[in-house]
Design a protein around this motif. Structure first.
Motif, PDB file in Angstrom:
ATOM      1  N   PRO A   1      37.724  35.678  42.580  1.00  0.00           N
ATOM      2  CA  PRO A   1      38.538  34.713  43.340  1.00  0.00           C
ATOM      3  C   PRO A   1      38.215  33.270  42.986  1.00  0.00           C
TER       4      PRO A   1
ATOM      5  N   LEU B   1      43.480  25.321  39.683  1.00  0.00           N
ATOM      6  CA  LEU B   1      43.443  23.878  39.932  1.00  0.00           C
ATOM      7  C   LEU B   1      43.289  23.064  38.651  1.00  0.00           C
TER       8      LEU B   1
ATOM      9  N   MET C   1      33.225  28.357  48.110  1.00  0.00           N
ATOM     10  CA  MET C   1      34.292  28.810  48.996  1.00  0.00           C
ATOM     11  C   MET C   1      33.830  29.952  49.900  1.00  0.00           C
TER      12      MET C   1
ATOM     13  N   VAL D   1      50.178  28.140  39.070  1.00  0.00           N
ATOM     14  CA  VAL D   1      48.832  28.708  39.093  1.00  0.00           C
ATOM     15  C   VAL D   1      48.714  29.828  38.070  1.00  0.00           C
TER      16      VAL D   1
ATOM     17  N   THR E   1      32.681  27.856  42.020  1.00  0.00           N
ATOM     18  CA  THR E   1      33.744  27.613  43.007  1.00  0.00           C
ATOM     19  C   THR E   1      33.768  28.718  44.049  1.00  0.00           C
TER      20      THR E   1
ATOM     21  N   LEU F   1      47.334  33.171  45.445  1.00  0.00           N
ATOM     22  CA  LEU F   1      47.770  31.977  44.716  1.00  0.00           C
ATOM     23  C   LEU F   1      48.463  32.329  43.406  1.00  0.00           C
TER      24      LEU F   1
ATOM     25  N   SER G   1      42.914  33.773  47.745  1.00  0.00           N
ATOM     26  CA  SER G   1      42.832  33.204  46.395  1.00  0.00           C
ATOM     27  C   SER G   1      43.691  33.995  45.421  1.00  0.00           C
TER      28      SER G   1
ATOM     29  N   TRP H   1      39.233  35.242  52.318  1.00  0.00           N
ATOM     30  CA  TRP H   1      39.239  34.194  51.292  1.00  0.00           C
ATOM     31  C   TRP H   1      39.533  34.753  49.897  1.00  0.00           C
TER      32      TRP H   1
ATOM     33  N   LEU I   1      40.891  30.427  41.617  1.00  0.00           N
ATOM     34  CA  LEU I   1      41.064  29.132  42.276  1.00  0.00           C
ATOM     35  C   LEU I   1      40.744  27.986  41.319  1.00  0.00           C
ATOM     36  N   HIS I   2      39.637  28.094  40.595  1.00  0.00           N
ATOM     37  CA  HIS I   2      39.245  26.998  39.710  1.00  0.00           C
ATOM     38  C   HIS I   2      40.239  26.811  38.572  1.00  0.00           C
TER      39      HIS I   2
END
Length: 715
Positions: free
Chosen positions: A29, A37, A58, A91, A54, A85, A82, A78, A33-34
């Motif tokens: 995850p 972004l 998180m 993404v 990350t 996303l 993720s 969480w 996310l990293h």
């Protein structure tokens, strides 16, 4: 490593569950996310390392939210969020960016560095610290951290498990919360996570993130591998073991420092993009803020060092008229976060004050020639400038500190004539590595906490040291074969001379011998410096290149030597005469039979004094009960409680007296007084020698006894 973990009593099922948690709950995850972004950061190593960092931060956020709602299973939301996303096309596009693979040489070199990092933790921590029950003692601070990690499985923010009335904990406790979150999400007990499973991945991640930062700054896989090796060693120059201090920056006995590298390096990596105005600027700012959030409660030194780096970057931006607004704005945000952290989740600085060059008093020459027990109440340490050793001691110790912190001095690279001048990312790292010296010069603390600033800025210094080596080699156009030869010479000479000068067990030189060593130390350094300057007058570039590569060889050889010989700076508990087997056996029983929210009371609060040494005060760091059992204690020990430190003893004498009376004079009244405070269990140590009345079983139910430890429940 797996074989060692299993041989050291780690349950196979715990190893499997924790490994699955790392992959599914942290790395995967975090990677989504990293990359979502910022996109790919150049290589698989950087992407996976930054993703793991990350995910780690998180996980803390998920822990805080779930704990505030008293719904710990929500932490698994969480990773699910993720992965959700990936439904966003932008993404998905970033996540699908394919990073490049390193060549065989750099990959093999960094693999060796990772292997040494694993070796350090396995030999200096996993193989030394037992899982309870055990007859081997535990380092007191490790027990304290174990108690905090157990507390983090039931409270947000943390209370103080060693002193139930102390209220919210004033300390940088995010590492303990990370261990608690790992335990809650994996289903593995806190003690097993901290004593077996957490420390090796944390150390490896610190090395990987240092390499990733070097790759970001330099664009070179070889520089990244060199930075990873430079980061490992605890004694850059082990030739003078009784003069140059050993650093313990990768120390499993300090979970807060070991964990702090993760959010600190995550933030620093993203801030390099912010300073350079690279692509995906908004994503870089977002990741930088995630890292700063994690660093805020990881270690009190983390954000100040990061803020120092931003300050230098701002000055460089003003000079070069670039990126001024965004760097000033970022600095303001980080400054506000630092101020909030100092108020909410900072601590561990009790007893700090102003004392110039106080850090030099930790070194053996000062203890031998000036004062065995330094005085931290003076402006300058007594005996450092004047006294029998005179200026020799001051000069020698400053040179010794310079050798110990030579990697931090890599921050001088952009200030040199050949260093990069327009790269604001390099100035950011220079500020972070050099800021650490200010606390070293002005702060005095009996625990030498100012060294944590040096440790925190060390990765940035290692990156710039590796960049300096690369620039020197490139400028001279040294062939790979010549580079390899100089590396081998540096590493081989370090290992050989280090083995020849390795001190024997208990080797403490007397004053005359120490004075002779210092004279030789200063003379040799001056001769080497004079020779280098003389050669550099005619062959400056060639000398610079050879010296740079030789230094990298010395650092690599020292990393292997100090790890192999156990010079890793890790503390070991002395034989204090306590019945550790009984303590840890009782703690395991309590963990299995006493409710997690129970409040315990105990009668012993001080560690025994060293044999033959008269005790002048209570060494109140007896934390085995809260640490190994994971339960709260009414009054266990108080040495790290700021109010008690200020009072010179436990701050509530009436409560301590009531606690002791329940053991020494048990009656319905004395036991009822503890019951009114919420105590439901008593843990008595030492019998009558510990002030325990033989009448206690008449007023409380004896539930378990082993050795000198008895466990009672209140009726």
């Amino acid at each position: 490593m797996v074989v060692v973990l299993l041989a050291r009593g780690t349950p196979p099922s715990d190893l499997v569950r924790y490994s699955l948690f790392l992959v599914v709950g942290v790395v995967a995850p975090g990677l989504v996310l990293h990359k979502g972004l910022r996109g790919s950061q150049g290589s698989w190593l950087s992407d996976v390392g930054l993703g793991a960092a990350t995910g780690s931060v998180m996980t803390l956020v998920a822990w805080a939210v779930a704990g505030a709602l008293s719904a710990w299973p929500l932490m698994w939301c969480w990773p699910v969020l993720s992965f959700a996303l990936l439904l966003l096309p932008s993404v998905r596009e970033r996540v699908r960016q394919r990073p490049r693979s390193w060549g065989g040489g750099p990959a093999l070199a960094l693999t060796g560095a990772v292997a040494v990092a694993v070796w350090q933790q396995v030999s200096g921590y996993v193989s030394v610290v037992d899982l309870p029950p055990s007859s081997r003692g535990y380092y007191p601070d490790l027990l304290w951290h174990l108690g905090l990690a157990a507390e983090a499985t039931r409270s947000v923010p943390l209370q103080t498990p060693q002193l139930a009335d102390a209220g919210p904990l004033r300390y940088h406790w995010f590492a303990n919360a990370e261990v608690a979150a790992s335990s809650l999400m994996s289903g593995v007990e806190v003690q097993t996570v901290m004593l077996r499973l957490w420390v090796v991945p944390a150390a490896v991640l610190a090395v990987v993130l240092t390499a990733a930062l070097a790759e970001k700054v330099s664009g070179s896989a070889w520089v990244a591998a060199a930075a990873g090796w430079a980061f490992l060693t605890t004694a850059p120059f082990p030739f003078w073991p009784s003069v140059v201090p050993v650093l313990s920056h990768l120390n499993g006995y300090s979970p807060s420092q070991l964990f702090a590298y993760t959010p600190f390096l995550l933030a620093l990596h993203a801030l390099v993009d912010v300073a350079r105005d690279s692509g995906a600027r908004r994503g870089a700012v977002a990741v930088a803020m995630i890292g700063c959030l994690g660093a805020s409660g990881a270690k009190s030194s983390a954000l100040p060092v990061l803020l120092g780096g931003l300050g230098v970057a701002v000055l460089a931006a003003l000079v070069h008229r670039r990126r001024r607004a965004v760097l000033i704005g970022t600095s303001v945000v980080v400054a506000l976060l630092t101020a909030a952290a100092l108020r909410l989740v900072a601590g561990g600085s009790t007893g700090s004050g102003i004392q110039l060059l106080s850090n030099l008093t930790v070194m053996q020459p000062y203890r031998v020639l000036a004062r065995a027990e330094p005085d931290f109440s003076t402006l300058v340490p007594s005996g450092l400038v004047s006294g029998p050793a005179g200026p020799l001691l001051l000069v020698a110790l400053l040179l010794a500190l310079g050798l110990a912190s030579v990697r931090n001095l890599g921050g001088l690279h952009p200030f040199t004539r050949t260093g990069p001048r327009h790269d604001l990312g390099v100035w950011l790292l220079a500020g972070a590595s050099l800021t650490a010296f200010l606390p070293l010069v002005v702060i005095g603390h009996s625990g030498y906490s100012e060294y944590y600033f040096l440790y925190t800025g060390l990765p940035a210094g290692c990156v710039l040291t590796a960049c300096w080596v690369r620039d020197a080699v490139t400028g001279q156009r040294m062939s790979p074969a010549r580079v390899a030869r100089w590396l081998a010479v540096g590493a081989g000479a370090t290992v050989l001379v280090g083995l020849l000068t390795r001190p024997g067990s208990g080797d403490t030189p007397g004053p005359e011998e120490m004075r002779g060593r210092l004279v030789l130390f200063v003379v040799v350094l001056l001769v080497v410096a004079a020779g280098a300057l003389a050669l550099g007058a005619s062959r400056r570039r060639r000398l610079r290149a050879a010296t740079a590569v030789l230094l990298m060889g010395v650092l690599a050889g020292s990393a292997v030597l100090t790890t192999a010989t156990g010079q890793t700076g890790t503390p070991l508990p002395h034989d204090d005469g306590l019945d550790h087997l009984a303590q840890s056996t009782a703690a395991v029983w309590i963990r299995e039979h006493v409710p997690a929210d129970a409040l315990l009371a105990t009668n012993e609060h001080c560690l025994p004094a060293d044999p033959g040494v008269a005790a002048t005060r209570c060494d109140s760091r007896r934390w085995w009960l809260s640490g190994l059992s994971g339960r709260r204690v009414l009054v266990e020990s108080w040495d790290y409680d700021p109010a008690s430190v200020a009072a010179g003893g436990y701050r509530d004498g009436a409560r301590l007296a009531a606690n002791q009376a329940a053991f020494s004079d048990p009656s319905p009244a004395t036991l009822g007084a503890l019951a009114d405070l919420g105590v439901t269990w008593l843990v008595a140590e030492g019998g009558s020698a510990g002030g325990v009345s033989p009448d206690l079983p008449e007023h409380a139910d004896l539930r378990f006894r082993t050795g000198a430890v008895s466990v009672y429940s209140l009726r």
